[in-house]
Scaffold this motif. Structure first.
Motif, PDB file in Angstrom:
ATOM      1  N   LEU A   1       6.134  -0.331  11.142  1.00 20.11           N
ATOM      2  CA  LEU A   1       6.527   0.273   9.864  1.00 20.11           C
ATOM      3  C   LEU A   1       7.087   1.691   9.987  1.00 20.11           C
ATOM      4  O   LEU A   1       8.145   2.006   9.454  1.00 20.11           O
TER       5      LEU A   1
ATOM      6  N   ASN B   1       0.854  -1.187   0.000  1.00 21.53           N
ATOM      7  CA  ASN B   1       0.000   0.000   0.000  1.00 21.53           C
ATOM      8  C   ASN B   1       0.885   1.230   0.000  1.00 21.53           C
ATOM      9  O   ASN B   1       1.367   1.682   1.037  1.00 21.53           O
TER      10      ASN B   1
ATOM     11  N   VAL C   1      -0.972  -1.481   5.553  1.00 22.79           N
ATOM     12  CA  VAL C   1      -0.490  -2.253   4.417  1.00 22.79           C
ATOM     13  C   VAL C   1      -1.134  -3.624   4.556  1.00 22.79           C
ATOM     14  O   VAL C   1      -0.755  -4.409   5.424  1.00 22.79           O
TER      15      VAL C   1
ATOM     16  N   ILE D   1       7.517  13.828   4.841  1.00 23.29           N
ATOM     17  CA  ILE D   1       6.707  13.113   5.827  1.00 23.29           C
ATOM     18  C   ILE D   1       7.608  12.424   6.842  1.00 23.29           C
ATOM     19  O   ILE D   1       7.395  12.511   8.051  1.00 23.29           O
TER      20      ILE D   1
ATOM     21  N   ARG E   1      -7.119   2.790   3.009  1.00 23.74           N
ATOM     22  CA  ARG E   1      -6.370   3.383   1.910  1.00 23.74           C
ATOM     23  C   ARG E   1      -5.030   3.937   2.370  1.00 23.74           C
ATOM     24  O   ARG E   1      -4.022   3.782   1.697  1.00 23.74           O
ATOM     25  N   ASP E   2      -5.015   4.581   3.528  1.00 24.67           N
ATOM     26  CA  ASP E   2      -3.814   5.314   3.938  1.00 24.67           C
ATOM     27  C   ASP E   2      -3.146   4.788   5.202  1.00 24.67           C
ATOM     28  O   ASP E   2      -2.047   5.197   5.528  1.00 24.67           O
ATOM     29  N   GLY E   3      -3.841   3.926   5.932  1.00 21.42           N
ATOM     30  CA  GLY E   3      -3.318   3.570   7.250  1.00 21.42           C
ATOM     31  C   GLY E   3      -2.612   2.228   7.314  1.00 21.42           C
ATOM     32  O   GLY E   3      -1.670   2.060   8.075  1.00 21.42           O
TER      33      GLY E   3
ATOM     34  N   ARG F   1       1.718  15.598   3.699  1.00 20.52           N
ATOM     35  CA  ARG F   1       1.174  14.895   2.549  1.00 20.52           C
ATOM     36  C   ARG F   1       0.893  15.862   1.407  1.00 20.52           C
ATOM     37  O   ARG F   1       1.179  15.570   0.248  1.00 20.52           O
TER      38      ARG F   1
ATOM     39  N   ARG G   1       0.369   4.403  -0.529  1.00 20.63           N
ATOM     40  CA  ARG G   1      -0.076   5.599   0.203  1.00 20.63           C
ATOM     41  C   ARG G   1       0.188   5.467   1.693  1.00 20.63           C
ATOM     42  O   ARG G   1       0.690   6.401   2.340  1.00 20.63           O
ATOM     43  N   ALA G   2      -0.152   4.285   2.219  1.00 18.70           N
ATOM     44  CA  ALA G   2       0.063   4.073   3.646  1.00 18.70           C
ATOM     45  C   ALA G   2       1.551   4.092   3.975  1.00 18.70           C
ATOM     46  O   ALA G   2       1.966   4.646   4.992  1.00 18.70           O
ATOM     47  N   ALA G   3       2.355   3.478   3.095  1.00 14.86           N
ATOM     48  CA  ALA G   3       3.794   3.457   3.331  1.00 14.86           C
ATOM     49  C   ALA G   3       4.346   4.878   3.351  1.00 14.86           C
ATOM     50  O   ALA G   3       5.127   5.247   4.239  1.00 14.86           O
ATOM     51  N   GLU G   4       3.908   5.685   2.409  1.00 12.74           N
ATOM     52  CA  GLU G   4       4.399   7.060   2.332  1.00 12.74           C
ATOM     53  C   GLU G   4       4.037   7.829   3.602  1.00 12.74           C
ATOM     54  O   GLU G   4       4.859   8.535   4.173  1.00 12.74           O
ATOM     55  N   LEU G   5       2.791   7.646   4.044  1.00 12.64           N
ATOM     56  CA  LEU G   5       2.350   8.357   5.252  1.00 12.64           C
ATOM     57  C   LEU G   5       3.081   7.864   6.488  1.00 12.64           C
ATOM     58  O   LEU G   5       3.146   8.559   7.495  1.00 12.64           O
TER      59      LEU G   5
END
Lengths: 378, 521
Positions: free
Chosen positions: B372, A237, B361, B340, B357-359, B320, A239-243
């Motif tokens: 992570l 993922n 993997v 970030i 979506r964003d939280g 972001r 997006r999640a990795a970037e965040l």
């Protein structure tokens, strides 16, 4: 938790109604079906060996095994590089051309580098030649990575373009002809190149040793280093990795460089064994590498796959091709069978993922944290 | 059922009826046996806070979801809506809260998507589609070229296309879920006029909006939802804003309030005149001159409607999206162009709004997800120290009380609440100074909500500054030291949750500091 409805079935229309045969490994209940599914590539390999050794006496001989494993090694090294790219969620179609290019670079250097202005011919030592070839391969990967990260070109397109560019470069450098006799000349001090692919250590071809070393390093990098974890996270993922602070762009760039490096290594090994470098070397190699990854359970969507699986995948493909030749199956059938095996592997993978998903969904429904907050997890 | 020739008593004939509809997602009950009627030629407005069950009911009525129990009647006969195609074939259309257009297709192709007009059974009749598109757009007073790509339209225009699409289907029942969230004032007026035309033609309309006054304006009939149940119904003549709000609020069903500190430390996060451009439409500002101080130990809540700019503000703070102008100061240090990762290092970390979506993997295990963000702190030499990581992960999992089989379990085997705790645990493992959380309780059950607020309060007690966004009034009032009401990218008002009421907050969130001008930008 009590559920009044017969079955909420959160994520699936068909729950497997069968009662799997269960036994226990390390305290975990496992059912036979998922073991077979999990280890399918390995089982396929054993089945192949059994079938071919029944059909041919020479198949199981030590010599034949070593020869076949050496063939496997070419593809396995490429596939290990490819695995990094696939785990990240990309694809590298340019590695076959990189194989050819790195061989040609080695060839041109070993034949002697003509410097017209100084009127001398330069014969670099073998380690310099190797270093140059590997650098060129890594550079191809760097270009791939830059196209993907900086210019936002889709990996498929970027590496497809580089497939042509690298092949074109190999043809331009060599002017389309093969460099023969790369053995070197003792007087020029550039001997030893043929040992890379042709030599043996403890009776085992160096190519196999190189595969083992690459595999061990890849396992270490993927399992033990932050970079390895980042590759999985980016592919799983982005997006999640970037965040979460993962340097996604750097990770992407590096995986292509690794892939290019592996491809250059394979190019050196093969041209060394053949003691000649042809610009056409490595055509369609990328497809075999992708097939090895896929048969080994790597997901082309990224985030899933491991070195062990890829090695088994490479062995399946290699033993299948060589075995069919030994048994005397026609080339046309060989190609057809290889394709069918790849499709079958992906179908089984889908089945396994479906089972896993429904299992996890059932677990998630049972894991509701509705209990009183006063009970900490043990 | 016979259809009367006149609209003499339109309020009495029921087109669609829901009987005892219940819906559960896992152990969460989103709807608890709702009886509901939709009448011909009327506008039924649904009121309720987020999570009250309105959208779930609408999804069931339009065939997106099927109910766990209960049944639907259309014209007095029981129907089973297998999917949205089935529903629209029966004359039920929905305008979704989230736009469901294909940005790569033109306005015309979107309007006729899935029901293309075909000539001779093979060829799409583009000319007729174009003509009908023009008629529809004319009716909505929107002068668009039917061949313009939807991607080139601004959000409000896209919403008009979405509405046009629903109108093209000749619906008998038209469900509108927040249709005005991106519309300008004049566009809303046009929409309301069209709604009147439709009801006059006998169409039944179900309307959902968070803008209470706006919704009351067109309501013939009002229905209020709370906690998955229908709690009140009323005719337009008998109801007013107070009636709606008091029914929406009810008794405080979920007493979330954790113990909060009352004394705070120094300012840890200081924002001055922050502006952030709208990522989908750079000409518009999502956050417009926002200033705020958060102190150590303080829980500050950003309350506002969808699109108020809360998410954009938090994402800009996390790095972001870029901050257009203004200053962000973290513990006296000016944050400008840090990535970030650098911001996480400095102690500014975000728990994003969209967990999936964003939280998370999804391909990684619980433990790998937890470690992570803080991975580099376990590195010894070249590699990750396995015992170091394992200990930290184990500790974090029990610290945030994730209910899981162990760190090796698949992240998808956790319930929503536990997944959220994993995301929070991941962020806490980076040892933040300021914790940013965007809708931290979205889509999780009540028990887990209370746990998450307790967690946030505990972290505040440990000296973190906490800034969280929510669109639920109850959370804003119970879980924060200070409530900032945001609207259109600005601070409308600030409340002390000990003295403020739900009504005050709701009314404030609908206000804006100034009227939006130049909506056609």
């Amino acid at each position: 938790m009590t559920v009044t409805q017969p079955r909420p079935a959160p994520a699936g229309d068909q729950q497997p109604p069968r009662a799997p045969r269960r036994f226990s490994i390390r305290g975990n209940d496992v059912d036979l079906g998922s073991i077979l599914l999990e280890g399918r590539a390995f089982i396929a390999l054993i089945v192949l060996i059994i079938i071919f050794s029944a059909l041919s006496d020479s198949f199981l001989s030590v010599n034949n095994m070593i020869t076949m494993t050496k063939h496997v090694a070419y593809n396995a090294i490429l596939a290990i590089g490819m695995l990094f790219v696939i785990l990240k969620g990309g694809i590298d179609l340019s590695i076959g051309s990189t194989v050819g290019l790195s061989g040609v670079v080695a060839g041109v250097l070993l034949q002697g580098l003509q410097l017209n202005s100084l009127d001398v011919v330069l014969y670099p030592q073998v380690w310099v030649v190797v270093l140059c070839s590997l650098t060129v391969g890594t550079l191809v990967g760097f270009i791939n990575g830059t196209l993907v990260t900086r210019f936002g070109v889709a990996p498929f397109i970027a590496t497809l373009g580089m497939l042509y560019v690298a092949r074109g470069a190999a043809l331009l450098i060599s002017n389309g002809s093969t460099y023969p006799k790369l053995g070197g000349d003792p007087e020029l001090g550039n001997t030893g190149f043929n040992l890379i692919g042709g030599g043996r250590i403890l009776g085992v071809p160096t190519a196999i040793w190189i595969m083992v070393v690459f595999a061990l390093i890849a396992v270490f990098v993927l399992r033990k280093t932050p970079f390895g974890r980042w590759v999985y996270a980016t592919g799983g993922n982005e997006r999640a990795a970037e965040l979460a602070g993962v340097p996604v762009r750097k990770v992407k760039l590096r995986v292509y460089m690794i892939s290019g490096f592996c491809a250059a290594t394979t190019g050196l090994i093969i041209s060394s064994e053949l003691t000649s470098a042809a610009p056409q070397l490595g055509e369609t190699f990328e497809l075999n590498a992708i097939a090895a990854c896929v048969i080994g359970g790597a997901a082309l969507t990224g985030g899933r796959g491991n070195v062990r699986g890829v090695l088994v995948g490479a062995f399946v493909i290699g033993f299948l091709s060589d075995g069919l030749v030994i048994v005397g199956v026609s080339t046309f059938w060989q190609i057809t069978i290889k394709g069918a095996v790849i499709i079958l592997a992906v179908m089984l993978d889908q089945a396994q993922q479906r089972i896993k998903r429904s299992k996890n969904a059932a677990l998630a429904a049972a894991n509701k944290s509705s209990g009183p907050p006063a009970s900490p997890a043990a | 059922m016979t259809i009367p020739g006149t609209r003499a008593q339109p309020s009495t004939d029921v087109v669609m009826r829901a009987i005892g509809i219940a819906k559960s997602y896992g152990a969460t009950q989103a709807l608890k046996g709702v009886d509901f009627e939709i009448r011909r030629g009327t506008v039924t407005v649904l009121f309720g806070e987020n999570g009250a069950g309105k959208s779930t009911l609408m999804k069931i009525l339009s065939g997106v979801e099927s109910p766990t129990s209960g049944l639907l009647e259309l014209d007095g006969e029981e129907v089973v809506l297998r999917n949205t195609v089935d529903a629209s074939a029966r004359g039920i259309a929905i305008i979704h809260q989230e736009l469901s257009l294909c940005a790569n297709l033109s306005v015309r192709d979107n309007i006729f998507m899935g029901r293309e007009l075909v000539r001779g059974g093979i060829v799409v009749n583009e000319r007729q589609e174009t003509a009908e598109t023009l008629t529809l757009l004319e009716r909505l007073e929107e002068s668009l070229n039917p061949k313009t790509l939807v991607a080139d339209l601004r959000l409000g225009q896209q919403q008009v296309v979405e509405i046009a699409r629903a109108l093209a289907g000749e619906a008998r029942v038209l469900i509108m879920d927040e249709p005005t969230s991106a519309l300008s004032g004049s566009e809303v007026e046009v929409l309301f006029r069209v709604i009147h035309e439709l009801t006059a033609a006998g169409v039944a309309i179900v309307y959902i909006s968070h803008h209470l006054e706006e919704a009351l304006e067109i309501a013939d009939h009002a229905v209020v939802f709370r906690d998955g149940a229908l709690v009140a119904t009323g005719e337009r003549a008998d109801i007013d804003l107070d009636w709606v709000i008091s029914n929406m609020v009810g008794r405080s069903a979920d007493d979330l309030s954790p113990d909060l500190l009352t004394e705070f430390g120094d300012v840890v996060l200081s924002l001055r005149d922050i502006t952030v451009a709208d990522p989908t439409n750079p000409a518009r500002l999502s956050v417009d001159g926002f200033s705020l101080d958060v102190r150590a130990g303080e829980l500050v809540c950003l309350y506002g409607l969808m699109g108020a700019g809360r998410t954009e503000l938090l994402e800009a703070l996390a790095g972001r999206v870029p901050v257009q102008s203004g200053t962000v100061t973290l513990k006296g240090r000016l944050i400008t162009r840090e990535s970030i990762a650098q911001r996480i290092d400095l102690g500014l970390a975000l728990v994003p709004e969209d967990r999936q979506r964003d939280g998370l993997v999804q391909t990684m295990s619980v433990g790998e997800n937890v470690s992570l963000a803080g991975l580099l702190s376990f590195v010894k030499g070249l590699w990750i120290s396995t015992p170091g990581e394992r200990t930290a992960v184990q500790q974090e999992i029990s610290d945030v009380r994730v209910k899981t089989a162990g760190p090796a379990a698949a992240i998808t085997s956790l319930s929503g609440g536990n997944q959220q705790k994993v995301v929070i645990g991941k962020v806490l493992l980076t040892a933040p100074e300021v914790l940013l959380l965007d809708e931290p309780t979205r889509g999780i059950d009540v028990g887990a909500k209370a746990e998450i607020f307790a967690l946030m309060a505990r972290e505040a007690e440990r000296g973190l500054g906490v800034l969280f966004a929510t669109s639920e009034v109850g959370e804003a009032l119970n879980a924060a030291n200070r409530v900032i009401v945001m609207s259109k990218g600005r601070i409308v008002r600030e409340f002390d949750p000990r003295t403020a009421t739900r009504e005050e907050l709701m009314i404030a969130s609908g206000e804006s500091t100034d009227e939006e001008t130049g909506a056609g930008a």
